[in-house]
Design an enzyme around this catalytic site. Structure first.
Site, PDB file in Angstrom:
ATOM      1  CG  ASP A   5      -0.291  -0.298   2.475  1.00 33.87           C
ATOM      2  OD1 ASP A   5      -0.747  -1.192   3.172  1.00 33.87           O
ATOM      3  OD2 ASP A   5       0.699   0.356   2.790  1.00 33.87           O
ATOM      4  CE1 TYR A  49      -7.180   2.323  29.977  1.00 32.66           C
ATOM      5  CE2 TYR A  49      -7.124   0.762  28.164  1.00 32.66           C
ATOM      6  CZ  TYR A  49      -7.506   1.091  29.444  1.00 32.66           C
ATOM      7  OH  TYR A  49      -8.223   0.191  30.188  1.00 32.66           O
ATOM      8  CG  HIS A  70     -15.142  -1.249  35.906  1.00 34.05           C
ATOM      9  ND1 HIS A  70     -15.192   0.123  35.826  1.00 34.05           N
ATOM     10  CD2 HIS A  70     -13.864  -1.600  35.573  1.00 34.05           C
ATOM     11  CE1 HIS A  70     -14.009   0.592  35.439  1.00 34.05           C
ATOM     12  NE2 HIS A  70     -13.187  -0.429  35.291  1.00 34.05           N
ATOM     13  CB  VAL A  94     -13.235  -6.185  34.912  1.00 34.58           C
ATOM     14  CG1 VAL A  94     -12.522  -6.589  36.203  1.00 34.58           C
ATOM     15  CG2 VAL A  94     -14.617  -5.618  35.220  1.00 34.58           C
TER      16      VAL A  94
END
Length: 405
Positions: free
Chosen positions: A125, A155, A281, A309
């Protein structure tokens, strides 16, 4: 057909039955935390070299190739079945996005195919921590066919260059095998009034095959693998899921189209687990469970995988908080590696429906052997070695005579 799973990243033999099983909760002396990895965006000076390459499935016989360049460049992929002998080519499109003061590179998106099954193709590519890197190395050695990731990719949490860093960290793996992902809470990245639209970076960088299913959203979709023997539902924990929502209506329609005589295995991925005996959680997936669990149960979904978790936990077949031999197995696999650390505190006593739990980083492998049996294994990262810590043989629900509708 082998699947690999890993959960959130800073950048990520018993025959199962409804009989009682002694729960297992494991603890051992873990190595210390590792530093965050940061990879600079550009390692080339021409601005045209492809970076952050990853591939994903598009239907039964096509692949989507996605990559980023710093400068404008053609969105074209040449491919073929011999190295450096490219007999076909496809063109696509490029786009970019801005997020406050950050502007992305040019994100190229090209679909190639139709492709022949069981064939190697060559193409050209035109949570980023040390634990994440360790998990990736283990994944690369396992020979998987498709990787499924139940949310929390980079994150970045508004720090947009971390998306680029994550893309380059996973590129050696994501560019050679399909990576199919769903969103987690760390992909929301909403900052009103400057950035009012959630999932802006995620949608721009990780386009999934929503045009193949009946869904018109990148936050929930489905796809088939293994010649249609496995149908995978990628569900959105952070978009509407009540009975009047687009996702709920799409899920009903999608499940109604699955012919279990041709598709003996039905899997689902979510981010926030519906069952969780970790103190972290607690209850965050409960509303979605109440809304959608009966749909999955009625259509005999075999396994539900979750993230969120930062630990591993496997439940027995469970429905409405009780063991049920005709319900899905629930597995939390949110342990790929992240900057927040492990979720080490579990509820005591361990619930009867929780079969095995351990707060360690690692990854899981789901191997479909045939129409009736599959093998699940979870591999702990013990320092830089992967260690088999949990495994179970699963039987497809449609092969269970007591579970047939």
């Amino acid at each position: 057909m082998a699947f690999n799973f890993y959960g959130p990243l800073l950048l990520l033999g018993l025959l199962l039955s409804c009989t009682a099983t002694l729960p297992v909760s494991v603890s051992y002396q873990r190595p210390p935390p590792r530093d965050t990895l940061t990879i600079p965006l550009s390692q080339n000076s021409d601005g045209l070299t492809p970076q952050q390459v990853h591939v994903s499935l598009v239907g039964e016989n096509k692949m989507r190739i996605t990559w980023i360049t710093e400068n404008e460049a053609p969105s074209r992929v040449d491919y073929g079945t011999s190295s450096r002998k490219y007999t076909s080519s496809s063109t696509g499109s490029a786009s970019s996005y801005s997020f406050m003061l950050y502007t992305s590179g040019h994100i190229h998106d090209v679909t190639i195919g139709p492709l022949n099954p069981s064939t190697v193709y060559y193409y050209r590519d035109l949570g980023q921590t040390g634990w994440t890197n360790s998990t990736l190395q283990h994944l690369g050695a396992s020979g998987y066919d498709v990787l499924l990731l139940p949310g929390d990719l980079s994150y970045a949490d508004l720090d947009q260059p971390l998306w680029d860093s994550y893309g380059m960290l996973v590129e050696p793996f994501a560019s050679s095998r399909p990576w199919m992902v769903t969103q987690g809470n760390h992909e929301i990245e909403q900052l009103p009034p400057m950035e009012p639209n959630p999932f802006k970076s995620y949608n721009a960088r990780w386009r999934m095959p929503y045009d193949v299913s009946a869904s018109d959203s990148n936050l929930f979709y489905s796809f088939d693998v293994a010649g249609g023997a496995v149908h995978v539902l990628m569900l959105g924990s952070y978009t509407d899921y009540d009975s009047s929502s687009a996702q709920f209506k799409w899920l009903m329609a999608d499940l109604a189209k699955v012919d279990r005589k041709k598709t003996p295995w039905l899997l689902a991925l979510i981010h926030a687990p519906w069952y969780n005996s970790n103190k972290a959680h607690q209850g965050e997936g409960e509303d979605m469970r109440k809304s959608m669990e009966s749909l999955l149960y009625d259509h005999m979904v075999d396994v539900v995988f979750a993230g969120h978790v930062h630990a591993y936990e496997r439940f027995t077949r469970v429905y409405d908080n009780s063991g049920d031999g005709c319900a899905p197995v629930h597995i939390t696999i949110g342990d790929g590696g992240n900057r927040e650390g492990l979720a080490k505190k579990f509820l005591d006593p361990q619930p009867v429906i929780s079969v095995f739990r351990e707060a360690s980083f690692g990854h899981g492998e789901f191997l479909v052997v045939n129409d009736t049996h599959a093998h699940w294994s979870w591999h702990r990262n013990d320092d830089d070695e992967q260690v088999l810590a949990d495994q179970v043989w699963l039987t497809s629900l449609v092969s269970e005579t007591t579970c047939k509708n």
